[in-house]
Design a protein around this motif. Sequence first.
Motif, PDB file in Angstrom:
ATOM      1  N   ILE A   1      25.008  18.221  10.683  1.00 20.75           N
ATOM      2  CA  ILE A   1      24.283  19.201   9.868  1.00 20.75           C
ATOM      3  C   ILE A   1      24.115  18.668   8.452  1.00 20.75           C
ATOM      4  N   ALA A   2      25.185  18.143   7.888  1.00 21.66           N
ATOM      5  CA  ALA A   2      25.122  17.626   6.520  1.00 21.66           C
ATOM      6  C   ALA A   2      24.129  16.475   6.408  1.00 21.66           C
ATOM      7  N   LEU A   3      24.109  15.591   7.400  1.00 23.89           N
ATOM      8  CA  LEU A   3      23.169  14.468   7.349  1.00 23.89           C
ATOM      9  C   LEU A   3      21.725  14.960   7.409  1.00 23.89           C
ATOM     10  N   GLN A   4      21.469  15.994   8.201  1.00 23.04           N
ATOM     11  CA  GLN A   4      20.110  16.540   8.248  1.00 23.04           C
ATOM     12  C   GLN A   4      19.716  17.201   6.928  1.00 23.04           C
ATOM     13  N   LEU A   5      20.703  17.626   6.148  1.00 20.24           N
ATOM     14  CA  LEU A   5      20.406  18.216   4.846  1.00 20.24           C
ATOM     15  C   LEU A   5      19.924  17.176   3.846  1.00 20.24           C
ATOM     16  N   VAL A   6      20.399  15.927   3.992  1.00 14.27           N
ATOM     17  CA  VAL A   6      20.115  14.914   2.973  1.00 14.27           C
ATOM     18  C   VAL A   6      19.213  13.780   3.452  1.00 14.27           C
ATOM     19  N   VAL A   7      18.915  13.726   4.756  1.00 14.80           N
ATOM     20  CA  VAL A   7      18.028  12.686   5.277  1.00 14.80           C
ATOM     21  C   VAL A   7      16.955  13.332   6.147  1.00 14.80           C
ATOM     22  N   ALA A   8      15.704  13.149   5.763  1.00 18.63           N
ATOM     23  CA  ALA A   8      14.600  13.692   6.547  1.00 18.63           C
ATOM     24  C   ALA A   8      14.377  12.852   7.797  1.00 18.63           C
ATOM     25  N   PRO A   9      13.782  13.428   8.841  1.00 19.76           N
ATOM     26  CA  PRO A   9      13.487  12.648  10.045  1.00 19.76           C
ATOM     27  C   PRO A   9      12.663  11.400   9.719  1.00 19.76           C
ATOM     28  N   ALA A  10      12.979  10.309  10.415  1.00 17.27           N
ATOM     29  CA  ALA A  10      12.299   9.018  10.252  1.00 17.27           C
ATOM     30  C   ALA A  10      12.602   8.359   8.915  1.00 17.27           C
ATOM     31  N   HIS A  11      13.657   8.844   8.244  1.00 20.11           N
ATOM     32  CA  HIS A  11      14.135   8.202   7.029  1.00 20.11           C
ATOM     33  C   HIS A  11      15.549   7.674   7.275  1.00 20.11           C
ATOM     34  N   GLU A  12      16.136   7.026   6.274  1.00 22.12           N
ATOM     35  CA  GLU A  12      17.282   6.169   6.524  1.00 22.12           C
ATOM     36  C   GLU A  12      18.574   6.648   5.879  1.00 22.12           C
ATOM     37  N   LEU A  13      19.652   6.442   6.633  1.00 18.04           N
ATOM     38  CA  LEU A  13      21.014   6.623   6.150  1.00 18.04           C
ATOM     39  C   LEU A  13      21.693   5.263   6.110  1.00 18.04           C
ATOM     40  N   LEU A  14      22.333   4.933   4.991  1.00 17.46           N
ATOM     41  CA  LEU A  14      23.167   3.745   4.894  1.00 17.46           C
ATOM     42  C   LEU A  14      24.617   4.148   5.115  1.00 17.46           C
ATOM     43  N   VAL A  15      25.329   3.362   5.937  1.00 17.62           N
ATOM     44  CA  VAL A  15      26.688   3.729   6.301  1.00 17.62           C
ATOM     45  C   VAL A  15      27.422   2.485   6.792  1.00 17.62           C
ATOM     46  N   GLY A  16      28.746   2.489   6.719  1.00 11.80           N
ATOM     47  CA  GLY A  16      29.529   1.371   7.212  1.00 11.80           C
ATOM     48  C   GLY A  16      29.435   1.229   8.719  1.00 11.80           C
ATOM     49  N   ALA A  17      29.469  -0.002   9.203  1.00 13.21           N
ATOM     50  CA  ALA A  17      29.314  -0.260  10.632  1.00 13.21           C
ATOM     51  C   ALA A  17      30.452   0.325  11.455  1.00 13.21           C
ATOM     52  N   ASP A  18      31.597   0.585  10.842  1.00 13.21           N
ATOM     53  CA  ASP A  18      32.729   1.146  11.571  1.00 13.21           C
ATOM     54  C   ASP A  18      32.957   2.622  11.246  1.00 13.21           C
ATOM     55  N   ALA A  19      31.952   3.285  10.689  1.00 12.88           N
ATOM     56  CA  ALA A  19      32.084   4.693  10.299  1.00 12.88           C
ATOM     57  C   ALA A  19      32.007   5.608  11.518  1.00 12.88           C
ATOM     58  N   HIS A  20      32.682   6.723  11.416  1.00 10.20           N
ATOM     59  CA  HIS A  20      32.711   7.700  12.504  1.00 10.20           C
ATOM     60  C   HIS A  20      31.310   8.175  12.869  1.00 10.20           C
ATOM     61  N   VAL A  21      30.452   8.397  11.884  1.00  6.26           N
ATOM     62  CA  VAL A  21      29.145   8.994  12.161  1.00  6.26           C
ATOM     63  C   VAL A  21      28.244   8.088  12.990  1.00  6.26           C
ATOM     64  N   VAL A  22      28.531   6.779  13.013  1.00  3.73           N
ATOM     65  CA  VAL A  22      27.727   5.882  13.849  1.00  3.73           C
ATOM     66  C   VAL A  22      28.536   5.283  14.993  1.00  3.73           C
ATOM     67  N   PRO A  43      28.449  -4.403   6.743  1.00  7.03           N
ATOM     68  CA  PRO A  43      29.521  -4.923   7.603  1.00  7.03           C
ATOM     69  C   PRO A  43      30.785  -4.094   7.487  1.00  7.03           C
ATOM     70  N   ALA A  44      31.487  -3.965   8.604  1.00 11.03           N
ATOM     71  CA  ALA A  44      32.682  -3.132   8.652  1.00 11.03           C
ATOM     72  C   ALA A  44      33.758  -3.651   7.703  1.00 11.03           C
ATOM     73  N   VAL A  45      34.152  -2.826   6.751  1.00  7.51           N
ATOM     74  CA  VAL A  45      35.199  -3.197   5.795  1.00  7.51           C
ATOM     75  C   VAL A  45      36.189  -2.058   5.578  1.00  7.51           C
ATOM     76  N   GLY A  46      36.113  -1.004   6.399  1.00  8.42           N
ATOM     77  CA  GLY A  46      37.007   0.129   6.197  1.00  8.42           C
ATOM     78  C   GLY A  46      36.767   0.778   4.850  1.00  8.42           C
ATOM     79  N   ALA A  47      37.861   1.006   4.123  1.00 10.49           N
ATOM     80  CA  ALA A  47      37.766   1.685   2.829  1.00 10.49           C
ATOM     81  C   ALA A  47      37.460   0.749   1.674  1.00 10.49           C
ATOM     82  N   ASP A  48      37.370  -0.554   1.945  1.00 17.12           N
ATOM     83  CA  ASP A  48      37.154  -1.538   0.871  1.00 17.12           C
ATOM     84  C   ASP A  48      35.655  -1.731   0.620  1.00 17.12           C
ATOM     85  N   LEU A  49      35.033  -0.776  -0.032  1.00 13.07           N
ATOM     86  CA  LEU A  49      33.583  -0.802  -0.212  1.00 13.07           C
ATOM     87  C   LEU A  49      33.166  -1.753  -1.326  1.00 13.07           C
ATOM     88  N   ASP A  50      32.040  -2.435  -1.086  1.00 13.27           N
ATOM     89  CA  ASP A  50      31.415  -3.285  -2.100  1.00 13.27           C
ATOM     90  C   ASP A  50      30.187  -2.527  -2.610  1.00 13.27           C
TER      91      ASP A  50
END
Length: 347
Positions: free
Chosen positions: A70-91, A110-117
Amino acid sequence: MVDQPSFVDLRSDTVTRPTAGMRQAMAYAEVGDDVFGDDPTVQALERRVAEMFGHEAALFAPSGTMANQIALQLVVAPAHELLVGADAHVVTYELGAAAALGGISTRTWPAVGADLDVDQIAAMIRPAGYPSVPTHAIAVEQTHNLGYGGVVPLETLRALRSAADTAGVALHCDGARIWHAHIADGVPLSAYGEVFDTLSVCLSKGLGAPVGSVIVGSAARIAQARLIRKRLGGGLRQVGILAAAGLYALDHHLERLADDHVRARRLAEALAPYGVVDPGRIRTNLVPLDLSKSRLDAPALVAAAAERGVRLVAMFPTVARLVTHLDVDDDGLDRAIEVLGGLLRDA
């Protein structure tokens, strides 16, 4: 009196059973019909969680996956993009729901856990305009499930917020275990709320409620979230029975998360001599076991431990996970250490 299980269940912090006090709160909860907007207990829970994070409004949802989507649909319109870590729960663990339900395109770092660049993430943001798919939002997981329960530092999140503001994109937090981050780092929940446009926070991971997550955001976004929840089949009736469990958990089970962190570190320290875990990386309540150098793979360890009354899960072929929580006391932890130590020693 509720019978207690004869096994030690370290599979997840979702396996907890409501305490006697929580069951009583649920039994006597004042309820209404939430689809009509007149359940006072769920309204109290939503107000409280919104205030804790310094946002205008909140909405109860039956599950963390529904809350995230629900939250993702609030901030990303259809056919638009979400950036997220490769090991994130949502993907990783939400069965492609962003694409299937929201028409959302995802692109991962790339998957880095909590160590974000932050610089790397900022460089990935695509503006609107042909031929690229424009980035609408960035999602962060706090704490990070596949990153050893790691905590993203507040200064990193603020830097990411600045990058998002510069690019004009939103920031979402999958905060299923954000309560653990709050306890581990002492960061006020309101400080996390200042960083994110939307958050999903879980009541049944760590806090011990049987069901439920809460979406947090602006009043306008939460009004839209209520419509999306109904569309997804999440319209609820006398949900105050479940909301009462959430309120009880916030009153009684938040500060005690520190006990789970202590037990997780003790578990890691006890198993460290077998070369399967680095205790220095354990920040919260998740303890992954790296079995790549063991003669036991993760499924074999899980099966052998289950036969001896200790439950855990295989996350990958060579990685098993242990999670400390409300229903595992020191005696249970000692039993788990004895069983797992014996198995690893003989492997």
